[in-house]
Design a protein around this motif. Structure first.
Motif, PDB file in Angstrom:
ATOM      1  N   ARG A 269      18.322  36.941  56.550  1.00 49.19           N
ATOM      2  CA  ARG A 269      20.037  37.410  56.033  1.00 49.19           C
ATOM      3  C   ARG A 269      19.735  37.874  54.625  1.00 49.19           C
ATOM      4  O   ARG A 269      20.651  38.554  54.175  1.00 49.19           O
ATOM      5  N   TYR A 270      18.982  36.857  53.822  1.00 52.71           N
ATOM      6  CA  TYR A 270      18.912  37.186  52.382  1.00 52.71           C
ATOM      7  C   TYR A 270      18.467  38.485  51.969  1.00 52.71           C
ATOM      8  O   TYR A 270      18.908  39.258  51.029  1.00 52.71           O
ATOM      9  N   VAL A 271      17.352  38.974  52.980  1.00 50.40           N
ATOM     10  CA  VAL A 271      16.870  40.222  52.679  1.00 50.40           C
ATOM     11  C   VAL A 271      17.796  41.457  52.785  1.00 50.40           C
ATOM     12  O   VAL A 271      17.880  42.350  52.386  1.00 50.40           O
ATOM     13  N   LEU A 272      18.406  41.197  53.906  1.00 55.64           N
ATOM     14  CA  LEU A 272      19.581  42.156  54.423  1.00 55.64           C
ATOM     15  C   LEU A 272      20.596  42.401  53.307  1.00 55.64           C
ATOM     16  O   LEU A 272      20.920  43.500  53.034  1.00 55.64           O
ATOM     17  N   ILE A 273      20.974  41.082  52.668  1.00 55.40           N
ATOM     18  CA  ILE A 273      22.118  41.354  51.609  1.00 55.40           C
ATOM     19  C   ILE A 273      21.310  42.007  50.380  1.00 55.40           C
ATOM     20  O   ILE A 273      22.024  42.940  49.607  1.00 55.40           O
ATOM     21  N   MET A 274      19.985  41.965  50.073  1.00 60.50           N
ATOM     22  CA  MET A 274      19.704  42.497  49.058  1.00 60.50           C
ATOM     23  C   MET A 274      19.356  44.016  49.352  1.00 60.50           C
ATOM     24  O   MET A 274      19.316  44.794  48.435  1.00 60.50           O
ATOM     25  N   THR A 275      19.393  44.391  50.576  1.00 58.43           N
ATOM     26  CA  THR A 275      19.490  45.876  50.720  1.00 58.43           C
ATOM     27  C   THR A 275      20.554  46.599  50.581  1.00 58.43           C
ATOM     28  O   THR A 275      20.780  47.646  50.151  1.00 58.43           O
ATOM     29  N   VAL A 276      21.603  45.730  50.631  1.00 55.17           N
ATOM     30  CA  VAL A 276      23.153  46.138  50.362  1.00 55.17           C
ATOM     31  C   VAL A 276      23.147  46.335  48.849  1.00 55.17           C
ATOM     32  O   VAL A 276      23.846  47.535  48.642  1.00 55.17           O
ATOM     33  N   LEU A 277      22.991  45.267  48.142  1.00 55.11           N
ATOM     34  CA  LEU A 277      22.924  45.302  46.791  1.00 55.11           C
ATOM     35  C   LEU A 277      22.000  46.264  46.024  1.00 55.11           C
ATOM     36  O   LEU A 277      22.389  47.157  44.910  1.00 55.11           O
ATOM     37  N   TRP A 278      20.995  46.723  46.675  1.00 55.19           N
ATOM     38  CA  TRP A 278      19.952  47.771  46.262  1.00 55.19           C
ATOM     39  C   TRP A 278      20.842  49.237  46.218  1.00 55.19           C
ATOM     40  O   TRP A 278      20.590  49.935  45.203  1.00 55.19           O
ATOM     41  N   THR A 279      21.796  49.519  46.765  1.00 52.60           N
ATOM     42  CA  THR A 279      22.597  50.753  46.769  1.00 52.60           C
ATOM     43  C   THR A 279      23.786  50.459  46.016  1.00 52.60           C
ATOM     44  O   THR A 279      24.968  51.336  46.216  1.00 52.60           O
ATOM     45  N   ALA A 280      23.760  49.469  45.261  1.00 50.50           N
ATOM     46  CA  ALA A 280      25.107  49.274  44.344  1.00 50.50           C
ATOM     47  C   ALA A 280      25.440  50.496  43.046  1.00 50.50           C
ATOM     48  O   ALA A 280      26.451  50.593  42.624  1.00 50.50           O
ATOM     49  N   GLY A 281      24.569  51.356  43.001  1.00 49.52           N
ATOM     50  CA  GLY A 281      24.652  52.404  42.116  1.00 49.52           C
ATOM     51  C   GLY A 281      25.874  53.188  42.544  1.00 49.52           C
ATOM     52  O   GLY A 281      26.290  53.993  41.943  1.00 49.52           O
ATOM     53  N   ASN A 282      26.095  53.280  43.986  1.00 47.52           N
ATOM     54  CA  ASN A 282      26.982  54.152  44.443  1.00 47.52           C
ATOM     55  C   ASN A 282      28.311  53.840  44.002  1.00 47.52           C
ATOM     56  O   ASN A 282      29.047  54.358  43.848  1.00 47.52           O
ATOM     57  N   ILE A 283      28.417  52.510  44.197  1.00 46.69           N
ATOM     58  CA  ILE A 283      29.833  51.805  43.806  1.00 46.69           C
ATOM     59  C   ILE A 283      29.672  51.961  42.253  1.00 46.69           C
ATOM     60  O   ILE A 283      31.084  52.183  41.666  1.00 46.69           O
ATOM     61  N   MET A 284      28.895  51.851  41.633  1.00 45.56           N
ATOM     62  CA  MET A 284      28.848  51.827  40.077  1.00 45.56           C
ATOM     63  C   MET A 284      29.245  53.354  39.469  1.00 45.56           C
ATOM     64  O   MET A 284      30.276  53.111  38.675  1.00 45.56           O
ATOM     65  N   ILE A 285      28.943  54.296  40.316  1.00 45.47           N
ATOM     66  CA  ILE A 285      29.448  55.968  39.870  1.00 45.47           C
ATOM     67  C   ILE A 285      30.838  55.756  40.044  1.00 45.47           C
ATOM     68  O   ILE A 285      31.829  56.474  39.358  1.00 45.47           O
ATOM     69  N   ILE A 286      31.480  55.276  41.332  1.00 43.45           N
ATOM     70  CA  ILE A 286      32.991  55.348  41.688  1.00 43.45           C
ATOM     71  C   ILE A 286      33.576  54.417  40.674  1.00 43.45           C
ATOM     72  O   ILE A 286      34.868  55.234  40.143  1.00 43.45           O
ATOM     73  N   SER A 287      33.203  53.513  40.233  1.00 37.68           N
ATOM     74  CA  SER A 287      33.914  52.528  39.356  1.00 37.68           C
ATOM     75  C   SER A 287      33.843  53.136  38.051  1.00 37.68           C
ATOM     76  O   SER A 287      34.905  53.079  37.130  1.00 37.68           O
ATOM     77  N   LEU A 288      32.724  53.604  37.566  1.00 35.14           N
ATOM     78  CA  LEU A 288      32.572  54.323  36.251  1.00 35.14           C
ATOM     79  C   LEU A 288      33.820  55.547  36.194  1.00 35.14           C
ATOM     80  O   LEU A 288      34.522  55.733  35.117  1.00 35.14           O
ATOM     81  N   ALA A 289      33.629  56.414  37.227  1.00 34.39           N
ATOM     82  CA  ALA A 289      34.892  57.253  37.190  1.00 34.39           C
ATOM     83  C   ALA A 289      36.345  56.787  37.054  1.00 34.39           C
ATOM     84  O   ALA A 289      37.106  57.208  36.400  1.00 34.39           O
ATOM     85  N   GLY A 290      36.549  55.512  37.895  1.00 35.19           N
ATOM     86  CA  GLY A 290      37.667  54.840  37.521  1.00 35.19           C
ATOM     87  C   GLY A 290      37.940  54.391  35.973  1.00 35.19           C
ATOM     88  O   GLY A 290      39.098  54.346  35.564  1.00 35.19           O
ATOM     89  N   LEU A 291      36.977  53.713  35.666  1.00 37.67           N
ATOM     90  CA  LEU A 291      37.149  53.097  34.086  1.00 37.67           C
ATOM     91  C   LEU A 291      37.268  54.309  33.237  1.00 37.67           C
ATOM     92  O   LEU A 291      38.135  54.066  32.218  1.00 37.67           O
ATOM     93  N   GLN A 292      36.857  55.392  33.123  1.00 36.84           N
ATOM     94  CA  GLN A 292      36.924  56.382  32.218  1.00 36.84           C
ATOM     95  C   GLN A 292      38.329  57.135  32.552  1.00 36.84           C
ATOM     96  O   GLN A 292      38.782  57.861  31.689  1.00 36.84           O
ATOM     97  N   ASP A 293      38.875  57.003  33.447  1.00 42.14           N
ATOM     98  CA  ASP A 293      40.300  57.297  33.753  1.00 42.14           C
ATOM     99  C   ASP A 293      41.403  56.315  33.277  1.00 42.14           C
ATOM    100  O   ASP A 293      42.452  56.870  33.187  1.00 42.14           O
ATOM    101  N   ILE A 294      41.052  55.131  32.832  1.00 40.70           N
ATOM    102  CA  ILE A 294      42.039  54.296  32.248  1.00 40.70           C
ATOM    103  C   ILE A 294      42.446  54.828  30.825  1.00 40.70           C
ATOM    104  O   ILE A 294      41.390  54.913  29.976  1.00 40.70           O
ATOM    105  N   PRO A 295      43.466  54.984  30.395  1.00 36.91           N
ATOM    106  CA  PRO A 295      44.187  55.181  29.273  1.00 36.91           C
ATOM    107  C   PRO A 295      43.627  54.180  28.065  1.00 36.91           C
ATOM    108  O   PRO A 295      43.497  53.015  28.029  1.00 36.91           O
ATOM    109  N   ARG A 296      42.703  54.792  27.074  1.00 37.30           N
ATOM    110  CA  ARG A 296      42.135  54.001  25.883  1.00 37.30           C
ATOM    111  C   ARG A 296      43.356  53.267  24.973  1.00 37.30           C
ATOM    112  O   ARG A 296      43.323  52.235  24.426  1.00 37.30           O
TER     113      ARG A 296
END
Length: 330
Positions: free
Chosen positions: A182-209
């Motif tokens: 089960r822990y290896v399976l969760i690691m495979t999910v965290l392996w693709t966290a870069g996809n969530i990173m890109i979407i979150s990064l777009a949201g962060l850059q949309d926040i008014p400075r």
């Protein structure tokens, strides 16, 4: 000839009957032409959606009321018999419980990991573009390739994970068997966290400075600004990631790719901790040839996904902040 005479001659010519039949072209409004153009451009997607999504779903719904096995022409209509068996099947409930536990643990972990990486690469760092690329690369690896890589990495005999443990005098672990699978399976999910990173990064850059600068001037700490400004303004993105993450987690086939024998014959030897709902569907389809029962399982999963999505929207209706009211009428 006077002007009055010229005008009278023109009137008589204009009122004279035409030599042939007069045909009038119907007037097409701009709105009608726009609608026609829209449906012409959208027709490939509409046709594909009808043939590749609606038609297979309707066929699976029909199969769920039969005993069809995919080969034999001798099948019977059993009505809701498959559904009654489904709700009384202990293996179905166990696999569904494991799937729910997997979704509850993996989705928040992947969102937190992706958001943390997004905050990190959003800072003015040197070679920031390189870091973003390297962190996103695992997300573009096909799931089959990622599954094979993790299977080799955590192999008990020749895997690099046990090689590192041997350096510290720790005995090799059976990573792909219970209770570590089960822990290896969760690691495979965290392996693709870069996809969530890109979407979150777009949201962060949309926040008014200006909001962050005003909070800093007022003496707010970095954590307080993140908690009171960044997270509320990022809540629609987090909601999107939660919904899509739950849908993806309950449909994952990664346990099959990590299985010692990823074949219909070896599906029954899958570690119990990784025997999720979709693995149960795969076994019923291809190991036991029960197409009707497996189709009923898929339709129950479809209904559960709809209910889970509605529950998430209902539970987060008061905490998700939109710059524009999503229900406002134009």
């Amino acid at each position: 000839m006077t002007v009055d005479q010229i005008l009278s001659v023109a009137d008589r010519r204009g009122s004279a009957p035409a030599a042939g039949p007069v045909t009038s072209r119907p007037h097409t409004s701009i709105a009608t032409r726009r609608h026609r153009a829209f449906y012409m451009f959208a027709s490939p997607w509409i046709i594909g959606f009808a043939l590749l999504t609606i038609a297979p779903m309707a066929y699976a719904l029909w199969l769920s009321f039969t005993t069809f096995d995919g080969i034999s022409p001798r099948w019977h209509y059993v009505g809701f018999g498959n559904y009654r068996e489904l709700f009384s099947d202990a293996q179905t409930w166990k696999s569904l419980g494991r799937t729910g536990l997997f979704a509850i643990t993996s989705v928040p972990m992947s969102i937190i990991a992706g958001l943390g990486l997004a905050v990190l690469v959003n800072r003015p760092l040197k070679a920031r573009g390189l870091f973003r690329t390297l962190l996103y690369l695992p997300a573009v690896v096909p799931p089959v390739g990622a599954g094979i890589a993790f299977k080799q990495l955590f192999d008990q005999n020749s895997g690099a994970a046990n090689g590192v443990l041997n350096l510290f005098g720790i005995d090799a672990l059976g990573w792909l068997a219970d209770p570590y699978a089960r822990y290896v399976l969760i690691m495979t999910v965290l392996w693709t966290a870069g996809n969530i990173m890109i979407i979150s990064l777009a949201g962060l850059q949309d926040i008014p400075r200006e909001l962050l600068e005003a909070a800093r001037i007022d003496g707010a700490s970095a954590w307080r600004s993140f908690r009171s400004i960044t997270v509320p303004l990022l809540s629609p993105v987090l909601l999107f990631q939660t919904v899509t993450g739950v849908i993806a987690s309950v449909q994952t086939i990664m346990p099959l790719l990590l299985a010692p024998d990823p074949t219909p014959a070896g599906i029954t030897a899958l570690p119990q901790s990784n025997y999720l709902y979709m693995m149960h569907v795969f076994a019923e389809y291809f190991a036991f040839g029960r197409y009707g029962y497996a189709s009923a399982l898929l339709w129950v999963l479809f209904v559960l996904i709809l209910l889970a999505t509605g529950l998430i929207f209902k539970a987060t209706s008061g905490v998700v902040f939109y710059n524009v009211d999503p229900e406002a009428k134009k």
